[in-house]
Enzyme design. Structure first.
Site, PDB file in Angstrom:
ATOM      1  N   MET A  98       0.882  -1.031   0.049  1.00 42.54           N
ATOM      2  CA  MET A  98       0.008  -0.042  -0.019  1.00 42.54           C
ATOM      3  C   MET A  98       0.922   1.102   0.031  1.00 42.54           C
ATOM      4  O   MET A  98       1.415   1.385   0.943  1.00 42.54           O
ATOM      5  CB  MET A  98      -0.700  -0.237   1.136  1.00 42.54           C
ATOM      6  CG  MET A  98      -1.647  -1.142   1.383  1.00 42.54           C
ATOM      7  SD  MET A  98      -2.277  -1.543   3.077  1.00 42.54           S
ATOM      8  CE  MET A  98      -3.327  -0.277   3.363  1.00 42.54           C
ATOM      9  N   GLY A 186       1.369   4.166   4.412  1.00 41.14           N
ATOM     10  CA  GLY A 186       2.290   3.451   3.615  1.00 41.14           C
ATOM     11  C   GLY A 186       2.474   2.133   4.159  1.00 41.14           C
ATOM     12  O   GLY A 186       3.266   2.306   5.236  1.00 41.14           O
ATOM     13  N   SER A 187       2.265   0.975   3.862  1.00 42.58           N
ATOM     14  CA  SER A 187       2.700  -0.388   4.356  1.00 42.58           C
ATOM     15  C   SER A 187       2.043  -1.555   3.530  1.00 42.58           C
ATOM     16  O   SER A 187       2.346  -1.450   2.134  1.00 42.58           O
ATOM     17  CB  SER A 187       1.392  -0.200   5.813  1.00 42.58           C
ATOM     18  OG  SER A 187       0.366   0.280   5.405  1.00 42.58           O
ATOM     19  N   ARG A 188       1.821  -2.653   4.197  1.00 37.74           N
ATOM     20  CA  ARG A 188       1.605  -3.891   3.338  1.00 37.74           C
ATOM     21  C   ARG A 188       0.576  -4.685   4.402  1.00 37.74           C
ATOM     22  O   ARG A 188       0.504  -4.622   5.558  1.00 37.74           O
ATOM     23  CB  ARG A 188       2.638  -4.512   2.937  1.00 37.74           C
ATOM     24  CG  ARG A 188       3.524  -5.351   3.808  1.00 37.74           C
ATOM     25  CD  ARG A 188       4.699  -5.937   3.270  1.00 37.74           C
ATOM     26  NE  ARG A 188       4.449  -7.231   3.048  1.00 37.74           N
ATOM     27  CZ  ARG A 188       5.442  -7.895   2.290  1.00 37.74           C
ATOM     28  NH1 ARG A 188       6.432  -7.394   1.780  1.00 37.74           N
ATOM     29  NH2 ARG A 188       5.336  -9.210   1.937  1.00 37.74           N
TER      30      ARG A 188
END
Length: 218
Positions: A98, A186-188
């Site tokens: 993301m 921001g990440s996953r």
């Protein structure tokens, strides 16, 4: 446009600091050309912060045979892995990266009961690299369907993301596509699926949370 409740906590604080910075820029640099670039940058940042916390309205097509995307983003991993935290067996891992431009609301990939949740502190490697799944701060949530099938969604912090929020607790009942968490900046999200699941996505495909069918169950 609806703003997420996490944004209602952050946006006023961010705007206050931006206003202070803008005032300093105005009184010290207003006679210089750089003033206009800095003010334009401030406006862009303010817009980006609001845009980040947007919550789109989506119609969820529930299907007990489908595993839906838990997040908006891009598919960066599809492979078999030994999941050692909860399942302790081989699983299919599908990972969604993301960016800061994606919606950061996280949705339940399947409906059922939350059977497990564990938050673990860790590092903040870039979320698009493989080792972030094991090394970064993360929160694993397992959803148990009515037929006993379990699917894990692991929220993972990245270099910028410093805040993972998971609203559901073990014993809670969730509907497929329902919001269960949020990650800031921001990440996953890693999905761990049964090995016999039929994966429908491919590498670098864009996903839409609660809409894209990641896989079908057999």
């Amino acid at each position: 446009m609806q703003i997420h409740k996490e944004g209602k906590k952050i946006i006023p604080v961010a705007f206050f600091f931006l206003a202070v910075i803008d005032a300093l820029i105005y009184f010290t640099l207003r006679d210089y050309l750089i003033f206009y670039f800095l003010m334009a940058g401030s406006l862009f940042l303010a817009t980006l912060i609001v845009f980040f916390f947007r919550v789109p309205q989506r119609e969820i097509e529930k299907n007990d045979q489908h595993i839906l995307a838990p997040a908006d983003g891009e598919i960066v991993e599809i492979f078999k892995v030994y999941e050692k935290e909860y399942f302790k067996d081989e699983r299919l891992q599908v990972s969604i990266f993301m960016s800061v431009f994606n919606v950061h609301q996280n949705r339940a990939p399947v409906g059922g009961e939350v059977s497990y949740k564990h938050h673990k502190r860790g590092a903040y490697y870039p979320a698009f690299v493989k080792k972030s799944s094991e090394k970064n701060e993360r929160c694993s949530t397992v959803f148990k369907m009515n037929n006993g099938t379990e699917v894990m969604a692991r929220q993972i912090a990245g270099t910028v993301a410093q805040r993972i929020v998971t609203y559901k607790q073990p014993g809670d009942i969730v509907e497929q596509g329902q919001e269960y968490g949020f990650i800031r900046f921001g990440s996953r999200v890693d999905l761990f699926l049964p090995v016999d699941a039929d994966v429908h996505v491919k590498m670098h495909q864009k996903t839409v949370g609660g809409k894209t069918v990641i896989a079908s169950l057999k």
